[in-house]
Design a protein around this motif. Structure first.
Motif, PDB file in Angstrom:
ATOM      1  N   ASP A 137       0.865 -14.085   9.850  1.00 50.12           N
ATOM      2  CA  ASP A 137      -0.008 -13.798   9.178  1.00 50.12           C
ATOM      3  C   ASP A 137      -0.354 -12.094   9.451  1.00 50.12           C
ATOM      4  N   ALA A 138       0.089 -11.786  10.742  1.00 50.06           N
ATOM      5  CA  ALA A 138      -0.520 -10.317  10.955  1.00 50.06           C
ATOM      6  C   ALA A 138       0.886  -9.715  10.068  1.00 50.06           C
ATOM      7  N   MET A 139       1.981  -9.989  10.176  1.00 52.69           N
ATOM      8  CA  MET A 139       3.168  -9.187   9.479  1.00 52.69           C
ATOM      9  C   MET A 139       2.936  -8.987   8.236  1.00 52.69           C
ATOM     10  N   THR A 140       2.258 -10.433   7.482  1.00 52.13           N
ATOM     11  CA  THR A 140       1.781 -10.342   6.035  1.00 52.13           C
ATOM     12  C   THR A 140       1.046  -9.164   5.665  1.00 52.13           C
TER      13      THR A 140
ATOM     14  N   LEU B  27       1.118  -5.896   3.193  1.00 50.77           N
ATOM     15  CA  LEU B  27       0.207  -5.908   1.997  1.00 50.77           C
ATOM     16  C   LEU B  27      -0.344  -4.464   2.348  1.00 50.77           C
ATOM     17  N   ALA B  28      -0.974  -4.092   3.412  1.00 55.78           N
ATOM     18  CA  ALA B  28      -1.855  -3.080   3.814  1.00 55.78           C
ATOM     19  C   ALA B  28      -0.813  -1.851   3.532  1.00 55.78           C
ATOM     20  N   HIS B  29       0.328  -1.855   3.782  1.00 55.91           N
ATOM     21  CA  HIS B  29       1.006  -0.832   3.588  1.00 55.91           C
ATOM     22  C   HIS B  29       1.362  -0.522   2.071  1.00 55.91           C
ATOM     23  N   MET B  30       1.668  -1.589   1.194  1.00 66.09           N
ATOM     24  CA  MET B  30       1.615  -1.338  -0.001  1.00 66.09           C
ATOM     25  C   MET B  30       0.594  -0.932  -0.884  1.00 66.09           C
TER      26      MET B  30
ATOM     27  N   ASP C 257      10.735 -14.913   4.336  1.00 74.83           N
ATOM     28  CA  ASP C 257       9.952 -15.828   3.115  1.00 74.83           C
ATOM     29  C   ASP C 257       8.675 -15.597   2.896  1.00 74.83           C
ATOM     30  N   PRO C 258       7.857 -15.762   4.219  1.00 70.77           N
ATOM     31  CA  PRO C 258       6.538 -15.686   3.935  1.00 70.77           C
ATOM     32  C   PRO C 258       5.959 -14.235   3.230  1.00 70.77           C
ATOM     33  N   GLN C 259       6.424 -13.259   3.641  1.00 70.35           N
ATOM     34  CA  GLN C 259       6.337 -12.028   3.032  1.00 70.35           C
ATOM     35  C   GLN C 259       6.581 -11.768   1.719  1.00 70.35           C
TER      36      GLN C 259
END
Length: 386
Positions: free
Chosen positions: A244-247, A251-254, A37-39
């Motif tokens: 937050d760290a996972m998101t 986003l950095a990957h994308m 959900d958050p991501q």
């Protein structure tokens, strides 16, 4: 929504604009699509089209009788993309979701633009531990394994998000859980090693006991050019506990593998150039740039990488094959060498390079193909030694 998929009814949620680049999010064993959900919200805000299924036997999806295989689960996901008219997607998965994502990239490399693999592994030994878990669920339902599973999933079980994960686990259909557990028990790294070449980021919690950092490093080593990210103070499912760290990692990957929606042609071109040619090459090239070649660099970034390579009509792998053929036919050895190296990022195999050069021999002449073959062989040898 609910869709007929590969012999069962699957529950799927979509977010973000329909015209955005597709991102498929695959959840872990014993959870459901809400674990992302958050991501998913962050990706949708960034303009991506987010597709989230409940795996067979999980969430609101039907639970056909098992056993399931990793190949079957990967074909479920590919069938879902077909149903939504998506030719190519970025695929992100946690645990079994990450392993399914690798299987998809091995089965259908042209369908997977990139991978983000979170807290997963090439294989999940020992088999007897999975059988014991399945036997416990058969006898006592999901409650029989809940305590042991939660100890591995999170560090702090008192968090509201951890309690939500526990509810997901307890509500999972035991048939679906056992089916997917069988797939994990029986999967082997040999099924994907050497067959996954798309841009990849591997993420792992530093305190993950289920798929520890050593397992994540094995995944990284099996996929050329993989980025590696460690999330501090995280266990097996960081999407909630370290939201937050996972998101940020996602986003950095994308940002590394796809142009940001709304980006300028130069920005989009730079993102694609990095994904195809590699971060190291682009960094060296940019470091050597000066005022003389700045206009040429701008033209290439905008006109070639930013406006041609970003078009949706051809997959990145197909463009890579075309580049190889044309550069070989024209005798541009330096550029050919560069694009042979890029095949480790575009998914083109050595066998396909050989086929391309046969086509060059047939339609552009044997001398051109022979010269290109020498360049390709030398470059591939260098890549194997590196």
């Amino acid at each position: 929504m609910f869709v007929d998929l590969n012999g069962f009814v699957a529950h799927v949620q979509t977010d973000g604009p329909a015209g955005g680049g597709a991102v498929l999010l695959l959840h872990s064993l014993g959870t459901n699509l809400h674990v992302w959900d958050p991501q998913a919200a962050a990706l949708a805000r960034a303009g991506h089209r987010v597709i989230r299924p409940d795996l067979r036997g999980h969430g609101l999806s039907e639970a056909p009788e098992g056993p399931y295989t990793m190949d079957l689960l990967a074909r479920d996901a590919l069938g879902l993309l077909d149903g939504f008219g998506v030719r190519q997607a970025h695929v992100c998965g946690v645990s079994i979701g990450g392993r399914i994502a690798m299987e998809m990239a091995a089965l259908a490399p042209d369908r997977v633009a990139s991978l983000m693999l979170c807290d997963t592994a090439l294989e999940f030994p020992p088999p007897e531990a999975w059988q014991q878990r399945m036997d416990a669920v058969a006898r006592g339902g999901m409650a029989a394994v809940a305590d042991a599973v939660m100890e591995r999933w999170v560090l702090d079980q008192s968090l509201p998000s951890s309690k939500a994960l526990r509810r997901m686990l307890l509500r999972t259909d035991p048939v679906g859980y056992a089916g997917c557990a069988t797939a994990l028990r029986d999967t082997r790294g040999a099924d994907v090693i050497g067959r996954v070449t798309c841009p990849t980021t591997v993420v792992v919690g530093d305190k993950d006991a289920s798929t520890p950092p050593a397992a994540a490093q094995a995944v990284r080593d099996a996929i050329p050019g993989t980025e590696f990210v460690t999330i501090a103070d995280a266990a097996h499912i960081p999407t909630f506990e370290r939201e937050d760290a996972m998101t940020r990692a996602l986003l950095a990957h994308m940002g590394r593998v796809v142009p940001t929606p709304g980006a300028s042609a130069a920005e989009a071109g730079l993102a694609v150039r990095r994904a195809v040619l590699g971060e190291d090459h682009v960094a060296r090239s940019d470091a050597a740039a000066n005022a003389l070649d700045a206009p040429f660099r701008e033209f290439i970034l905008e006109g070639v990488w930013g406006r041609v390579w970003t078009r949706p009509g051809l997959a990145r792998r197909d463009r890579s094959l075309l580049c190889l053929a044309m550069l070989a036919a024209l005798g541009h050895d330096d550029e050919l060498r560069l694009h042979v190296r890029a095949t480790r990022n575009t998914g083109v195999t050595e066998e396909e390079i050989a086929e391309v050069l046969l086509q060059v021999a047939a339609y552009a002449g044997v001398p051109a193909a022979n010269s290109a073959l020498k360049v390709a062989k030398a470059t591939l040898d260098e890549m194997r030694r590196a």
